[in-house]
Write a protein that holds these residues in place. Structure first.
Motif, PDB file in Angstrom:
ATOM      1  N   ALA A 137     -18.932  12.237  -1.687  1.00  0.00           N
ATOM      2  CA  ALA A 137     -19.041  12.557  -3.108  1.00  0.00           C
ATOM      3  C   ALA A 137     -18.437  11.440  -3.940  1.00  0.00           C
ATOM      4  CB  ALA A 137     -18.343  13.888  -3.398  1.00  0.00           C
ATOM      5  N   ALA A 138     -18.939  11.286  -5.145  1.00  0.00           N
ATOM      6  CA  ALA A 138     -18.470  10.197  -6.002  1.00  0.00           C
ATOM      7  C   ALA A 138     -16.996  10.336  -6.347  1.00  0.00           C
ATOM      8  CB  ALA A 138     -19.309  10.144  -7.279  1.00  0.00           C
ATOM      9  N   ASP A 139     -16.493  11.558  -6.418  1.00  0.00           N
ATOM     10  CA  ASP A 139     -15.090  11.771  -6.789  1.00  0.00           C
ATOM     11  C   ASP A 139     -14.198  12.071  -5.586  1.00  0.00           C
ATOM     12  OD1 ASP A 139     -16.231  14.171  -6.193  1.00  0.00           O
ATOM     13  OD2 ASP A 139     -15.385  15.266  -7.910  1.00  0.00           O
ATOM     14  N   ALA A 140     -14.663  11.767  -4.389  1.00  0.00           N
ATOM     15  CA  ALA A 140     -13.882  12.069  -3.188  1.00  0.00           C
ATOM     16  C   ALA A 140     -12.646  11.181  -3.129  1.00  0.00           C
ATOM     17  CB  ALA A 140     -14.736  11.856  -1.941  1.00  0.00           C
ATOM     18  N   PRO A 141     -11.444  11.786  -3.010  1.00  0.00           N
ATOM     19  CA  PRO A 141     -10.223  10.977  -2.896  1.00  0.00           C
ATOM     20  C   PRO A 141     -10.020  10.538  -1.441  1.00  0.00           C
ATOM     21  CG  PRO A 141      -9.662  13.299  -2.984  1.00  0.00           C
ATOM     22  CD  PRO A 141     -11.153  13.229  -3.083  1.00  0.00           C
ATOM     23  N   LEU A 142     -10.177   9.246  -1.196  1.00  0.00           N
ATOM     24  CA  LEU A 142     -10.096   8.741   0.172  1.00  0.00           C
ATOM     25  C   LEU A 142      -8.966   7.732   0.312  1.00  0.00           C
ATOM     26  CD1 LEU A 142     -13.891   8.078   0.903  1.00  0.00           C
ATOM     27  CD2 LEU A 142     -12.562  10.112   1.469  1.00  0.00           C
ATOM     28  N   THR A 143      -8.286   7.789   1.455  1.00  0.00           N
ATOM     29  CA  THR A 143      -7.278   6.780   1.771  1.00  0.00           C
ATOM     30  C   THR A 143      -7.982   5.519   2.271  1.00  0.00           C
ATOM     31  OG1 THR A 143      -7.079   7.494   4.071  1.00  0.00           O
ATOM     32  CG2 THR A 143      -5.665   8.601   2.444  1.00  0.00           C
ATOM     33  N   ASP A 144      -7.216   4.416   2.372  1.00  0.00           N
ATOM     34  CA  ASP A 144      -7.791   3.170   2.891  1.00  0.00           C
ATOM     35  C   ASP A 144      -8.353   3.372   4.295  1.00  0.00           C
ATOM     36  OD1 ASP A 144      -7.130   1.900   0.576  1.00  0.00           O
ATOM     37  OD2 ASP A 144      -5.389   0.831   1.376  1.00  0.00           O
ATOM     38  N   GLU A 145      -7.633   4.143   5.112  1.00  0.00           N
ATOM     39  CA  GLU A 145      -8.086   4.401   6.476  1.00  0.00           C
ATOM     40  C   GLU A 145      -9.404   5.156   6.483  1.00  0.00           C
ATOM     41  OE1 GLU A 145      -6.602   6.727  10.550  1.00  0.00           O
ATOM     42  OE2 GLU A 145      -5.372   6.754   8.738  1.00  0.00           O
ATOM     43  N   GLN A 146      -9.534   6.139   5.612  1.00  0.00           N
ATOM     44  CA  GLN A 146     -10.767   6.920   5.553  1.00  0.00           C
ATOM     45  C   GLN A 146     -11.937   6.078   5.059  1.00  0.00           C
ATOM     46  OE1 GLN A 146      -9.163  10.046   3.063  1.00  0.00           O
ATOM     47  NE2 GLN A 146      -9.061  11.492   4.785  1.00  0.00           N
ATOM     48  N   ILE A 147     -11.665   5.179   4.112  1.00  0.00           N
ATOM     49  CA  ILE A 147     -12.731   4.289   3.624  1.00  0.00           C
ATOM     50  C   ILE A 147     -13.179   3.348   4.733  1.00  0.00           C
ATOM     51  CG2 ILE A 147     -13.258   2.415   2.018  1.00  0.00           C
ATOM     52  CD1 ILE A 147     -11.380   3.766   0.006  1.00  0.00           C
ATOM     53  N   ASP A 148     -12.208   2.794   5.457  1.00  0.00           N
ATOM     54  CA  ASP A 148     -12.555   1.882   6.555  1.00  0.00           C
ATOM     55  C   ASP A 148     -13.440   2.583   7.588  1.00  0.00           C
ATOM     56  OD1 ASP A 148     -11.061  -0.030   5.305  1.00  0.00           O
ATOM     57  OD2 ASP A 148      -9.326   0.145   6.643  1.00  0.00           O
ATOM     58  N   ASN A 149     -13.138   3.861   7.849  1.00  0.00           N
ATOM     59  CA  ASN A 149     -13.883   4.577   8.882  1.00  0.00           C
ATOM     60  C   ASN A 149     -15.286   4.973   8.443  1.00  0.00           C
ATOM     61  OD1 ASN A 149     -12.266   5.280  11.507  1.00  0.00           O
ATOM     62  ND2 ASN A 149     -10.779   5.381   9.839  1.00  0.00           N
ATOM     63  N   LEU A 150     -15.610   4.757   7.167  1.00  0.00           N
ATOM     64  CA  LEU A 150     -16.964   5.043   6.709  1.00  0.00           C
ATOM     65  C   LEU A 150     -17.990   4.139   7.378  1.00  0.00           C
ATOM     66  CD1 LEU A 150     -16.410   5.567   2.870  1.00  0.00           C
ATOM     67  CD2 LEU A 150     -17.099   7.301   4.538  1.00  0.00           C
ATOM     68  N   ILE A 151     -17.555   2.968   7.850  1.00  0.00           N
ATOM     69  CA  ILE A 151     -18.524   2.056   8.474  1.00  0.00           C
ATOM     70  C   ILE A 151     -19.048   2.607   9.793  1.00  0.00           C
ATOM     71  CG2 ILE A 151     -17.406   0.067   7.400  1.00  0.00           C
ATOM     72  CD1 ILE A 151     -16.265  -0.681  10.088  1.00  0.00           C
TER      73      ILE A 151
END
Length: 732
Positions: free
Chosen positions: A514-528
């Motif tokens: 979601a556009a407003d999803a609060p993600l940590t750096d670790e969670q963003i990295d794991n999106l790949i």
């Protein structure tokens, strides 16, 4: 499979080893280690491939290997410099050589002639000099040799090299160590026959009687008159691999007409056979003549002599320079055998069942109430030790260094770097780290994906790197190490790092978050790792289709492993793969949680203790922690976290087991009781059920029940993500 095909299969197995050694030595050259020993090692590897290929008539492979070998001969003689351009060409030549070998096996289509010819031209330019491949050689050229396949059906002689004497007389006496090094006199004589007509004489005057015969000593002397217009270098090339293991003299035939007039030849009264070039020498007949001096031996001893003559009776069935078994070789080096992997797998399975049965017997003895000093109990202890020794020995058979996977990667790095026009240096470490063969075989695909990703996405272009104050050449590091009873593979680069804002935007655009999803750096990295995710702007042969990293994650999870990312923008990224050392057995601590029997991996356990009320606290009034050696560690109620119980247990009535994750983080797992330590057989949970968070695998206990093996890292990571302040220091 007939005998010839079996030997051919063995040759290709040897080729795999030779190619691995070739790649390793070329990497040393690339790193600046251009000493003569390394250059000679490269030459020997190519020479061995060429010799063996000739025995099976693999002409395309022989032709390419000969050009490769010729350049290496110039380098080892010091006539050509081993500079950066040459080394780069040699690396590409090793790739094409590998392709020729795979094509000869039928694993891939034949090598593209244009590609092979282009590289041959480059090799010849480096060998002969100039800006173009040398023209067809005339009589006064130095490099007119045309490689010939050592095919028994070959009728045409090799082309002459230079204007030379009318022929040569070669006196050749093998020493014992030549045979110990797995070389055959018959093959050498046959290769001489490829150069032109030969007249062969055998002096067996030094052969003792059969009862005094030693296969470790050389007793035969061969005198060969070669009637061919070739230079001495071509003759010496035949003996190049064995020259230090024999007495060898080569003299022009015109000057040596009377040199051996007085030689004591066993069959001097018979005319020596003149063999047309390209025909096979009848080595069996020559040996039969050589054994004439002991023809009066007892009939029952004849089979021994036949066995003695057998290795040379069919020289075409043994590829040149390919190891063969000889008594001398067996005494000088450890004896090894090749065993079909299925047989080893069956042995592993049987040993696994043996471990289970031993545990069941121990359980029955324990339940019977027999005294520990009883004969049965003592016998069970001995059985347990013996079972453990058998298991360790069998697992050692399957242990294999990751080198076999790592050595495939330099070629991949070179090819991908050329495709994206980047300068890349691959650094490897821990190649000798051993792991179960099953794990090794399944590592190649995920490592391949991650290296391609590191080069294509991680590293900047040379221009971008220079503008950022970095060297134009990027570095990718591939390392393996043991940690906490597991194997860890790290793939790191010194590139741009993960652009988290871009990754998050792409994930939003693709509807992954979601556009407003609060993600940590670790969670963003794991999106790949999400299926369909890609940061490539265009689809290419390397990336852009949204597949790759999600495949990596699934492959690692299928092995009971996990993958993590550490990235610093502008500095680079590190991907860490953590895998079990084996998929068969492990040492574990048997614990109880809410009447469930669980297994905690023993290598992850630091200490066990009984919690005291004074050491128990809560962070924020919610998250429990326990004081351990002047630190507060998260206290994880395993039964509650895994859903075995709806209410937490009283910590003071249980046992806390301090564990350490692969990343060095510590936590305390709370159980009701510890039953003891046991070796367990690992059974895949995904194969028989499905993946469960916090569970790595399952096993069968001595009483026949199924027990879950805990995934320590997942349990600790989940707790730390939920904890407000997971690790506190006590105030001084």
């Amino acid at each position: 499979m007939d005998a010839f095909e079996a030997i051919k299969a063995t040759f290709f197995q040897e080729c795999d080893e030779l190619l691995a050694d070739l790649e390793a030595k070329l990497m040393l050259l690339e790193q600046g280690q251009t000493d003569l020993e390394t250059i000679n090692a490269v030459f020997r590897a190519v020479h061995s491939v060429k010799g063996g290929a000739g025995a099976f008539g693999l002409e395309a492979l022989v032709r390419f290997a000969h050009v490769f070998e010729t350049l290496m001969d110039e380098l080892r003689a010091g006539r050509k410099p081993c500079d950066a351009v040459t080394i780069k060409t040699l690396l590409r030549a090793s790739d094409v050589l590998a392709d020729h070998i795979q094509a000869a096996q039928g694993l891939v289509p034949p090598v593209d002639e244009a590609r092979s010819a282009a590289l041959v031209a480059e090799l010849e330019v480096l060998t002969h000099g100039g800006d173009a491949p040398p023209p067809v050689m005339e009589e006064d050229d130095d490099f007119g040799f045309t490689p010939m396949a050592f095919d028994m059906a070959l009728d045409e002689p090799a082309a002459p090299l230079d204007a030379a004497p009318a022929g040569w007389r070669i006196v050749f006496k093998p020493m014992g160590r030549m045979y110990a090094n797995a070389n055959e006199a018959g093959l050498l004589l046959r290769e001489l026959g490829r150069l032109g007509p030969t007249q062969v004489r055998l002096d067996d005057s030094a052969v003792p009687t059969l009862d005094a015969l030693s296969v470790e000593e050389g007793c035969l002397t061969w005198t060969i008159d070669l009637s061919a217009d070739v230079d001495e270098a071509a003759v010496r090339e035949v003996f190049d691999f064995v020259e230090s293991d024999c007495d060898l003299t080569i003299t022009p035939l015109v000057e040596a007409s009377d040199v051996c007039a007085d030689a004591a030849l066993v069959f001097e009264e018979e005319p020596a056979a003149i063999l047309p070039a390209g025909d096979d020498l009848d080595i069996a007949a020559l040996l039969a003549r050589a054994t004439g001096a002991v023809a009066d031996i007892a009939p029952e001893a004849a089979p021994d002599m036949a066995a003695f003559a057998a290795p040379a009776a069919e020289p075409a069935a043994v590829p040149a320079a390919m190891p063969t078994t000889t008594p001398a070789a067996s005494a000088a080096a450890p004896v090894t055998i090749r065993v079909d992997l299925d047989r080893v797998d069956r042995l592993i399975n049987v040993v696994g069942e043996l471990v289970i049965q031993q545990a069941m017997l121990s359980q029955r003895v324990l339940e019977s109430g027999l005294a520990r000093s009883s004969g049965i109990a003592l016998g069970m202890e001995d059985l347990e030790l013996l079972t453990r020794e058998i298991q360790d020995s069998v697992m050692a058979i399957r242990a294999q260094p990751v080198k076999s996977v790592f050595q495939r990667m330099p070629r991949l790095v070179r090819e991908v770097a050329d495709m994206v026009s980047k300068q890349v240096r691959l650094v490897t470490a821990g190649e000798d780290t051993e792991v179960d063969k099953t794990v090794v075989e399944r590592l190649a695909e995920p490592i391949t994906h991650m290296l391609r990703n590191a080069i294509d996405h991680g590293l900047e272009t040379p221009e971008e790197r220079v503008a950022a104050g970095k060297s134009a050449e990027g570095t990718v590091r591939l390392a393996a190490l043991h940690r906490s009873g597991r194997i860890v593979i790290e793939i790191s680069d010194d590139g741009r790092g993960i652009n988290r804002e871009r990754v998050k935007k792409i994930a939003i655009d693709k509807g992954l978050i979601a556009a407003d999803a609060p993600l940590t750096d670790e969670q963003i990295d794991n999106l790949i790792f999400a299926p369909g995710f890609s940061t490539a702007a265009v689809v290419s042969d390397i990336s852009g289709r949204g597949v790759g990293m999600d495949v990596v994650k699934r492959s690692i999870q299928a092995l009971g492993g996990r993958i993590s990312i550490s990235s610093v923008p502008g500095k680079g990224s590190t991907f860490t793969l953590s895998l079990p050392l084996t998929l068969a057995v492990m040492d574990g601590m048997v614990v109880t949680a809410a009447e469930q029997t669980l297994i905690a991996p023993l290598p992850a356990i630091v200490e066990s203790l009984t919690p005291q009320a004074v050491d128990l606290h809560h962070v924020g009034g919610v998250d429990p922690v326990i004081r351990f050696r002047d630190r507060f560690l998260p206290l994880i109620d395993v039964a509650f976290v895994m859903g075995f119980s709806g209410t937490p247990i009283d910590p003071t009535g249980g046992v806390a087991v301090v564990v350490e994750t692969e990343g060095g983080q510590q936590a305390a797992l709370l159980f009701e009781a510890i039953q003891g330590q046991r070796q367990v057989v690992i059974k895949s949970l995904e194969t028989n059920y499905q993946q469960v968070d916090g569970v790595a695998a399952a096993t069968i206990l001595g009483d026949g029940r199924v027990a879950l093996i805990l995934d320590i890292d997942v349990l600790v990571a989940d707790m730390r993500r939920n904890a407000a302040r997971p690790d506190l220091k006590l105030a001084s």
